[in-house]
Design a protein around this motif. Structure first.
Motif, PDB file in Angstrom:
ATOM      1  N   ALA A  23      -2.393   4.310  -3.618  1.00 36.38           N
ATOM      2  CA  ALA A  23      -2.094   3.316  -4.649  1.00 36.38           C
ATOM      3  C   ALA A  23      -1.786   1.978  -3.985  1.00 36.38           C
ATOM      4  O   ALA A  23      -1.452   1.910  -2.807  1.00 36.38           O
ATOM      5  CB  ALA A  23      -0.892   3.765  -5.483  1.00 36.38           C
ATOM      6  N   ARG A  24      -1.900   0.935  -4.764  1.00 32.55           N
ATOM      7  CA  ARG A  24      -1.480  -0.393  -4.325  1.00 32.55           C
ATOM      8  C   ARG A  24      -0.577  -0.948  -5.416  1.00 32.55           C
ATOM      9  O   ARG A  24      -0.906  -0.886  -6.603  1.00 32.55           O
ATOM     10  CB  ARG A  24      -2.657  -1.314  -4.101  1.00 32.55           C
ATOM     11  CG  ARG A  24      -2.190  -2.722  -3.719  1.00 32.55           C
ATOM     12  CD  ARG A  24      -3.257  -3.555  -3.087  1.00 32.55           C
ATOM     13  NE  ARG A  24      -3.563  -3.022  -1.783  1.00 32.55           N
ATOM     14  CZ  ARG A  24      -4.717  -3.250  -1.148  1.00 32.55           C
ATOM     15  NH1 ARG A  24      -5.645  -3.987  -1.717  1.00 32.55           N
ATOM     16  NH2 ARG A  24      -4.942  -2.740   0.036  1.00 32.55           N
ATOM     17  N   ILE A  25       0.565  -1.481  -5.001  1.00 31.63           N
ATOM     18  CA  ILE A  25       1.511  -2.087  -5.924  1.00 31.63           C
ATOM     19  C   ILE A  25       1.427  -3.596  -5.763  1.00 31.63           C
ATOM     20  O   ILE A  25       1.545  -4.113  -4.644  1.00 31.63           O
ATOM     21  CB  ILE A  25       2.940  -1.591  -5.643  1.00 31.63           C
ATOM     22  CG1 ILE A  25       3.022  -0.083  -5.881  1.00 31.63           C
ATOM     23  CG2 ILE A  25       3.944  -2.344  -6.514  1.00 31.63           C
ATOM     24  CD1 ILE A  25       4.318   0.535  -5.414  1.00 31.63           C
ATOM     25  N   ALA A  26       1.223  -4.288  -6.877  1.00 29.30           N
ATOM     26  CA  ALA A  26       1.200  -5.749  -6.887  1.00 29.30           C
ATOM     27  C   ALA A  26       2.482  -6.224  -7.566  1.00 29.30           C
ATOM     28  O   ALA A  26       2.737  -5.885  -8.722  1.00 29.30           O
ATOM     29  CB  ALA A  26      -0.026  -6.255  -7.631  1.00 29.30           C
ATOM     30  N   PHE A  27       3.281  -6.979  -6.830  1.00 34.07           N
ATOM     31  CA  PHE A  27       4.529  -7.536  -7.347  1.00 34.07           C
ATOM     32  C   PHE A  27       4.361  -9.043  -7.431  1.00 34.07           C
ATOM     33  O   PHE A  27       3.885  -9.681  -6.478  1.00 34.07           O
ATOM     34  CB  PHE A  27       5.690  -7.189  -6.399  1.00 34.07           C
ATOM     35  CG  PHE A  27       7.008  -7.786  -6.799  1.00 34.07           C
ATOM     36  CD1 PHE A  27       7.803  -7.174  -7.751  1.00 34.07           C
ATOM     37  CD2 PHE A  27       7.460  -8.955  -6.210  1.00 34.07           C
ATOM     38  CE1 PHE A  27       9.033  -7.717  -8.114  1.00 34.07           C
ATOM     39  CE2 PHE A  27       8.681  -9.510  -6.561  1.00 34.07           C
ATOM     40  CZ  PHE A  27       9.474  -8.895  -7.511  1.00 34.07           C
ATOM     41  N   HIS A  28       4.750  -9.608  -8.556  1.00 32.22           N
ATOM     42  CA  HIS A  28       4.676 -11.055  -8.777  1.00 32.22           C
ATOM     43  C   HIS A  28       6.021 -11.488  -9.335  1.00 32.22           C
ATOM     44  O   HIS A  28       6.566 -10.824 -10.222  1.00 32.22           O
ATOM     45  CB  HIS A  28       3.576 -11.382  -9.787  1.00 32.22           C
ATOM     46  CG  HIS A  28       3.637 -12.785 -10.296  1.00 32.22           C
ATOM     47  ND1 HIS A  28       3.040 -13.835  -9.650  1.00 32.22           N
ATOM     48  CD2 HIS A  28       4.251 -13.313 -11.385  1.00 32.22           C
ATOM     49  CE1 HIS A  28       3.284 -14.949 -10.330  1.00 32.22           C
ATOM     50  NE2 HIS A  28       4.020 -14.659 -11.384  1.00 32.22           N
ATOM     51  N   VAL A  77      10.479  -0.345  -2.239  1.00 30.18           N
ATOM     52  CA  VAL A  77       9.305   0.504  -2.447  1.00 30.18           C
ATOM     53  C   VAL A  77       9.216   1.551  -1.342  1.00 30.18           C
ATOM     54  O   VAL A  77       8.896   2.720  -1.602  1.00 30.18           O
ATOM     55  CB  VAL A  77       8.017  -0.333  -2.557  1.00 30.18           C
ATOM     56  CG1 VAL A  77       6.783   0.567  -2.636  1.00 30.18           C
ATOM     57  CG2 VAL A  77       8.077  -1.248  -3.777  1.00 30.18           C
ATOM     58  N   GLY A  78       9.536   1.169  -0.108  1.00 29.58           N
ATOM     59  CA  GLY A  78       9.538   2.131   0.991  1.00 29.58           C
ATOM     60  C   GLY A  78      10.552   3.244   0.778  1.00 29.58           C
ATOM     61  O   GLY A  78      10.307   4.395   1.139  1.00 29.58           O
ATOM     62  N   GLY A  79      11.700   2.912   0.197  1.00 30.98           N
ATOM     63  CA  GLY A  79      12.694   3.931  -0.112  1.00 30.98           C
ATOM     64  C   GLY A  79      12.266   4.851  -1.233  1.00 30.98           C
ATOM     65  O   GLY A  79      12.558   6.041  -1.218  1.00 30.98           O
ATOM     66  N   LEU A  80      11.550   4.307  -2.206  1.00 27.33           N
ATOM     67  CA  LEU A  80      11.100   5.095  -3.358  1.00 27.33           C
ATOM     68  C   LEU A  80       9.875   5.937  -3.043  1.00 27.33           C
ATOM     69  O   LEU A  80       9.724   7.047  -3.568  1.00 27.33           O
ATOM     70  CB  LEU A  80      10.757   4.167  -4.530  1.00 27.33           C
ATOM     71  CG  LEU A  80      11.892   3.362  -5.142  1.00 27.33           C
ATOM     72  CD1 LEU A  80      11.336   2.343  -6.128  1.00 27.33           C
ATOM     73  CD2 LEU A  80      12.888   4.283  -5.828  1.00 27.33           C
ATOM     74  N   LEU A  81       8.988   5.397  -2.218  1.00 23.53           N
ATOM     75  CA  LEU A  81       7.696   6.028  -1.958  1.00 23.53           C
ATOM     76  C   LEU A  81       7.443   6.074  -0.455  1.00 23.53           C
ATOM     77  O   LEU A  81       7.096   5.049   0.150  1.00 23.53           O
ATOM     78  CB  LEU A  81       6.580   5.244  -2.666  1.00 23.53           C
ATOM     79  CG  LEU A  81       6.671   5.199  -4.189  1.00 23.53           C
ATOM     80  CD1 LEU A  81       5.885   4.028  -4.756  1.00 23.53           C
ATOM     81  CD2 LEU A  81       6.170   6.519  -4.766  1.00 23.53           C
ATOM     82  N   ASP A  82       7.620   7.241   0.137  1.00 19.45           N
ATOM     83  CA  ASP A  82       7.414   7.403   1.584  1.00 19.45           C
ATOM     84  C   ASP A  82       6.050   6.879   2.020  1.00 19.45           C
ATOM     85  O   ASP A  82       5.049   7.107   1.339  1.00 19.45           O
ATOM     86  CB  ASP A  82       7.483   8.890   1.960  1.00 19.45           C
ATOM     87  CG  ASP A  82       8.828   9.290   2.483  1.00 19.45           C
ATOM     88  OD1 ASP A  82       9.654   8.407   2.748  1.00 19.45           O
ATOM     89  OD2 ASP A  82       9.052  10.506   2.632  1.00 19.45           O
ATOM     90  N   GLY A  83       6.034   6.195   3.130  1.00 19.16           N
ATOM     91  CA  GLY A  83       4.784   5.705   3.686  1.00 19.16           C
ATOM     92  C   GLY A  83       4.337   4.358   3.157  1.00 19.16           C
ATOM     93  O   GLY A  83       3.344   3.805   3.621  1.00 19.16           O
ATOM     94  N   ASP A 127       0.839  -1.192   0.000  1.00 19.17           N
ATOM     95  CA  ASP A 127       0.000   0.000   0.000  1.00 19.17           C
ATOM     96  C   ASP A 127       0.874   1.241   0.000  1.00 19.17           C
ATOM     97  O   ASP A 127       1.878   1.312   0.728  1.00 19.17           O
ATOM     98  CB  ASP A 127      -0.905   0.017   1.236  1.00 19.17           C
ATOM     99  CG  ASP A 127      -1.969  -1.064   1.182  1.00 19.17           C
ATOM    100  OD1 ASP A 127      -2.419  -1.407   0.071  1.00 19.17           O
ATOM    101  OD2 ASP A 127      -2.352  -1.565   2.254  1.00 19.17           O
ATOM    102  N   VAL A 128       0.489   2.218  -0.811  1.00 18.09           N
ATOM    103  CA  VAL A 128       1.211   3.486  -0.896  1.00 18.09           C
ATOM    104  C   VAL A 128       0.192   4.607  -0.683  1.00 18.09           C
ATOM    105  O   VAL A 128      -0.523   4.991  -1.617  1.00 18.09           O
ATOM    106  CB  VAL A 128       1.907   3.650  -2.261  1.00 18.09           C
ATOM    107  CG1 VAL A 128       2.728   4.934  -2.273  1.00 18.09           C
ATOM    108  CG2 VAL A 128       2.771   2.444  -2.584  1.00 18.09           C
ATOM    109  N   PRO A 129       0.103   5.118   0.545  1.00 20.86           N
ATOM    110  CA  PRO A 129      -0.887   6.160   0.817  1.00 20.86           C
ATOM    111  C   PRO A 129      -0.533   7.477   0.124  1.00 20.86           C
ATOM    112  O   PRO A 129       0.640   7.775  -0.119  1.00 20.86           O
ATOM    113  CB  PRO A 129      -0.838   6.310   2.338  1.00 20.86           C
ATOM    114  CG  PRO A 129       0.487   5.783   2.753  1.00 20.86           C
ATOM    115  CD  PRO A 129       0.873   4.750   1.718  1.00 20.86           C
ATOM    116  N   ASP A 130      -1.570   8.224  -0.184  1.00 15.98           N
ATOM    117  CA  ASP A 130      -1.426   9.586  -0.704  1.00 15.98           C
ATOM    118  C   ASP A 130      -0.664   9.677  -2.026  1.00 15.98           C
ATOM    119  O   ASP A 130      -0.073  10.715  -2.335  1.00 15.98           O
ATOM    120  CB  ASP A 130      -0.762  10.498   0.343  1.00 15.98           C
ATOM    121  CG  ASP A 130      -1.516  10.497   1.656  1.00 15.98           C
ATOM    122  OD1 ASP A 130      -2.759  10.495   1.619  1.00 15.98           O
ATOM    123  OD2 ASP A 130      -0.869  10.479   2.717  1.00 15.98           O
TER     124      ASP A 130
END
Length: 159
Positions: free
Chosen positions: A101-106, A136-142, A9-12
């Motif tokens: 946003a939600r990121i789905a990684f497969h 993803v945490g490093g690229l997108l805060d939160g 999950d990527v808020p905001d």
């Protein structure tokens, strides 16, 4: 062989913003501790070849992959061309969600050592989950893990 599914999950942020951040591979080493280096070469309009070096437990994994970018579909697919493991391929997909946003990684990963697969592949899969969430945490805060699963091709999710 292990199949890894991760939802983050990527808020905001919109899915388009999340996709743009994910697609900028060359920024990964500056923003994600797990990534030592990425060298990107453009192959065609929506295709690159990228050489990766990432931290894996007490060592490094290196590979070269082909990446295909679909900005309209907010999807990146990749497949390893050469490297330290036998198989590594998959995709990133960015979706709009209620609060961001939600990121789905497969991904599919096969370490290529059949006699040690039961010991090594679960460790590799867990490290892949941890590194993916950290990247993803490093690229997108939160950004935060929503869910993950690891399975073999012939079974249901086990973790």
């Amino acid at each position: 062989m292990r199949i890894v599914e991760i939802l983050i999950d990527v808020p905001d942020r919109t899915a388009t913003e999340a996709y743009a951040a994910l697609a900028d591979f060359e920024r990964y080493p500056d923003l994600a501790d797990a990534v030592n280096s990425v060298a990107v070469t453009r192959v065609a309009e929506h295709v690159t070849r990228s050489a990766w070096e990432v931290k894996f437990r007490n060592g490094l994994l290196r590979w070269v992959e082909e990446d295909t970018f679909d900005a309209a579909g907010r999807t990146i697919t990749f497949r390893q061309l050469e490297g330290d493991v036998a198989v590594f391929d998959g995709s990133w997909r960015c979706l709009d969600a209620a609060d961001g946003a939600r990121i789905a990684f497969h991904a599919r990963i096969d370490m290529g050592i059949p006699s040690l697969a039961d010991a090594l592949e679960p460790i590799a899969a867990r490290t892949l989950v941890d590194n993916t969430v950290a990247i993803v945490g490093g690229l997108l805060d939160g950004a935060a893990l929503h869910a993950s699963s690891v399975a073999t091709p012939d079974q249901q999710a086990v973790a």
